[in-house]
Scaffold this active site. Structure first.
Site, short mmCIF file in Angstrom:
data_model
loop_
_atom_site.label_atom_id
_atom_site.label_comp_id
_atom_site.label_asym_id
_atom_site.label_seq_id
_atom_site.Cartn_x
_atom_site.Cartn_y
_atom_site.Cartn_z
N HIS A 313 0.44 -1.08 -0.15
CA HIS A 313 0.08 0.27 0.15
C HIS A 313 0.38 1.11 0.31
O HIS A 313 1.75 1.40 0.77
CB HIS A 313 -0.71 -0.43 1.32
N ASP A 371 -7.46 -5.11 0.09
CA ASP A 371 -8.17 -6.55 -1.31
C ASP A 371 -8.06 -7.47 -0.81
O ASP A 371 -8.79 -8.63 -1.97
CB ASP A 371 -7.81 -5.57 -2.49
C1 SDX Z 1 -6.29 0.28 -2.93
O1 SDX Z 1 -4.36 5.20 -1.67
C2 SDX Z 1 -5.59 3.88 -1.33
O2 SDX Z 1 -6.32 3.95 0.06
C3 SDX Z 1 -5.78 2.76 -2.40
C4 SDX Z 1 -6.74 1.60 -1.78
C5 SDX Z 1 -8.43 3.21 -1.19
O3 SDX Z 1 -8.95 1.76 0.23
O4 SDX Z 1 -8.69 3.61 -1.87
O5 SDX Z 1 -6.27 1.71 -0.31
C6 SDX Z 1 -7.19 0.68 -2.12
O6 SDX Z 1 -6.31 0.38 -4.09
C7 SDX Z 1 -4.70 -1.02 -2.42
C8 SDX Z 1 -4.42 -1.40 -3.20
C9 SDX Z 1 -4.77 -2.74 -3.78
N1 SDX Z 1 -3.67 -2.61 -5.27
C10 SDX Z 1 -3.21 -4.11 -4.77
O7 SDX Z 1 -3.17 -5.00 -3.25
C11 SDX Z 1 -2.28 -4.18 -5.95
C12 SDX Z 1 -0.50 -4.45 -5.72
N2 SDX Z 1 0.01 -3.88 -4.67
C13 SDX Z 1 0.62 -3.26 -5.87
O8 SDX Z 1 0.13 -2.57 -7.17
C14 SDX Z 1 1.14 -1.60 -4.83
O9 SDX Z 1 1.64 -2.29 -3.38
C15 SDX Z 1 0.63 -0.74 -4.67
C16 SDX Z 1 0.00 0.15 -5.55
C17 SDX Z 1 -0.36 -1.04 -3.66
C18 SDX Z 1 0.99 0.44 -3.72
O10 SDX Z 1 2.50 1.05 -4.44
P1 SDX Z 1 3.61 1.71 -4.34
O11 SDX Z 1 3.04 2.15 -2.96
O12 SDX Z 1 4.05 2.88 -6.02
O13 SDX Z 1 4.60 1.43 -3.55
P2 SDX Z 1 5.84 0.44 -5.15
O14 SDX Z 1 5.04 0.12 -6.43
O15 SDX Z 1 6.85 1.75 -5.65
O16 SDX Z 1 6.59 -0.95 -4.40
C19 SDX Z 1 8.05 -0.97 -3.50
C20 SDX Z 1 8.14 -2.20 -3.59
C21 SDX Z 1 8.48 -2.09 -4.63
O17 SDX Z 1 9.64 -3.18 -4.64
P3 SDX Z 1 11.82 -2.15 -4.56
O18 SDX Z 1 10.87 -1.33 -6.92
O19 SDX Z 1 11.22 -1.39 -4.06
O20 SDX Z 1 12.40 -3.52 -4.43
O21 SDX Z 1 7.86 -3.16 -3.13
C22 SDX Z 1 7.29 -4.05 -4.44
C23 SDX Z 1 7.46 -2.57 -5.60
O22 SDX Z 1 8.29 -3.72 -6.70
N3 SDX Z 1 6.10 -4.42 -4.12
C24 SDX Z 1 4.96 -5.12 -4.14
C25 SDX Z 1 4.12 -4.97 -4.12
N4 SDX Z 1 3.62 -4.08 -4.06
C26 SDX Z 1 4.47 -3.08 -3.90
N5 SDX Z 1 5.84 -6.45 -4.80
C27 SDX Z 1 5.14 -7.80 -4.83
N6 SDX Z 1 4.02 -7.62 -4.37
C28 SDX Z 1 3.13 -6.57 -4.23
N7 SDX Z 1 1.51 -6.07 -4.02
#
Ligand code: SDX
Length: 436
Positions: A313, A371
């Protein structure tokens, strides 16, 4: 917001004059550096794609402490609202800032109940879609189409129009979501009933048929009401920021909410519950718990492009409090339906256990979000995977409209218009040879 006894000074190593910027504080949470005069004073913009360090507005509606894993709606912890209030109480709270007293509660429930029907013409919009259209495509169209029917509530500068538009949207979303489901399964639409609760009415419009009376299961009714509460608002997330930016042009509330529905559809946002359940079903199909280790290796391999959907998140760097409540709801629903041994629920709990002990996730502070379990609960209730995000949109509508109305009620609000760092071609002439 109030000025705090602090200032930010920006100095430049190239000798340009330094700039002082005021710092403002809110009631809780981080202070903000007011950069509104930065471009005028320096000729430079700030650069923050994804808005990781940018406050787009001031708001009094929802507060999240990502480190503590805390979520407050108008100051009340989500854990207390999810167990002591119902969704319409939460809607009243988000819209008005206080929980309703007994009279206000009765009036509000009645007002929403009496606006659950949609214009009979709405059903003809659906006929333009194929029966297998994704419900979010249908819903985006239906919500935008509402503006064609309510010319008496589209003047966003009129507080009464904003109020009635909020009631109409909260009241009609369940009807529209159920209609998009019924259209997909080729069953007749069920009209709303005024003698049922908000979530009971939705269950009947979804799973009832004209052929027999539909008996609402109180455990499922309560579980769905809690799912709505957990999804109601979440400060300036992607879809809420979309609604604010869209509404800042002065467009009508129905069009702005339709933009929010479209944004929520994305798998990185509200579409994650659908993507998470598809992920669980894939792992289950390919060997289940025995294959979790192999799947996790894929997730940790950057080149695989595979993410653990329902994890991570932007704000929560601790457990999403909604995920805990969703897991409890999962237990209740599966027990009620005799599905305690649901293989996907067991698989999800195994995935969570492994992830929370794995360095890759621990280092990146990746925890289950709202989720991760919501899909399992909804699937157990009988909601098809493709409708999960539609349920999220139904529940989030009150948050979107509360945030939109908060912005519109602020005399200082302006149309949102971000700038850019331009990296394209500088001015050049079309070659004389380029003659058409
Ligand atoms: C919702 O914003 C809100 O409030 C949203 C929400 C709401 O109520 O409105 O809470 C609802 O959207 C919840 C989130 C649902 N999405 C997912 O579950 C999809 C999977 N999650 C990722 O796509 C990600 O965690 C995000 C998009 C939710 C957040 O991404 P960020 O904050 O941009 O973080 P990032 O992508 O920069 O990740 C940081 C690191 C990265 O690795 P490095 O580049 O540092 O090596 O963590 C890794 C990412 O690759 N990472 C994951 C991951 N989420 C982040 N690796 C594997 N699986 C994941 N799910």
């Amino acid at each position: 917001m109030k000025l705090v006894d602090n200032k930010a000074t920006l100095s430049f190593s190239n000798g340009s004059p330094s700039v002082e910027m005021p710092v403002y504080g809110g009631s809780i949470g981080p202070d903000v550096i007011d950069i509104r005069k930065l471009y005028a004073q320096t000729g430079m913009f700030t650069y923050d794609p994804g808005f990781l360090s940018t406050a787009s507005c001031q708001s009094a509606i929802t507060y999240i402490d990502g480190d503590k894993g805390e979520l407050l709606y108008r100051g009340y912890p989500i854990e207390q609202l999810a167990t002591q209030a119902d969704y319409l109480d939460t809607c009243f709270l988000l819209l008005n800032g206080e929980l309703p007293n007994e009279t206000e509660r009765g009036d509000f429930h009645k007002l929403v109940t009496n606006h659950t029907m949609v214009n009979e013409q709405m059903q003809f919009f659906l006929r333009g879609f194929r029966r297998d259209a994704h419900p979010m495509a249908v819903l985006t169209g239906l919500v935008g189409a509402l503006s064609a029917f309510y010319h008496d509530s589209t003047d966003i500068n009129n507080p009464e129009h904003r109020r009635i538009a909020a009631i109409r949207l909260i009241a009609k979303m369940p009807t529209l979501v159920a209609m998009s489901y019924k259209y997909g399964v080729g069953q007749p639409y069920m009209y709303p009933r005024n003698d049922l609760s908000y979530s009971g009415n939705f269950l009947r419009m979804m799973f009832g048929t004209p052929c027999e009376d539909y008996k609402v299961n109180p455990v499922l009714e309560k579980a769905l009401d809690r799912i709505f509460i957990l999804h109601a608002d979440h400060e300036q997330n992607a879809s809420t920021s979309t609604v604010r930016l869209c509404g800042s042009s002065g467009t009508n509330p129905f069009a702005a909410i339709a933009a929010g529905v479209a944004c929520l559809w994305g798998p990185a946002h509200g579409g994650a519950n659908e993507a998470c359940l598809n992920m669980l079903e894939d792992i289950q199909r390919n060997g289940g718990v025995a294959k979790v280790g192999e799947f996790m290796n894929q997730v940790k391999d950057k080149n695989s492009g595979v993410k653990l959907m329902g994890f991570g998140h932007r704000v929560y760097k601790n457990y999403d409090p909604r995920a805990k409540l969703m897991q409890e709801t999962c237990n209740e629903v599966l027990a009620e339906l005799g599905l305690e041994n649901d293989p996907l629920f067991k698989l999800a709990k195994e995935l969570e256990k492994i992830a929370l002990e794995d360095d890759y996730f621990v280092q990146r502070k990746l925890y289950p979000n709202v989720d991760f379990y919501s899909g399992i609960v909804q699937r157990a209730i009988g909601i098809p995977v493709s409708l999960f995000t539609g349920i999220f949109a139904l529940a989030r509508t009150v948050g979107w409209i509360a945030q939109l109305n908060e912005m519109l009620a602020d005399p200082e609000y302006k149309i949102g218009r971000p700038r850019q760092l331009f990296t394209g071609a500088a001015r050049r002439d079309v070659p004389a040879s380029f003659k058409r």
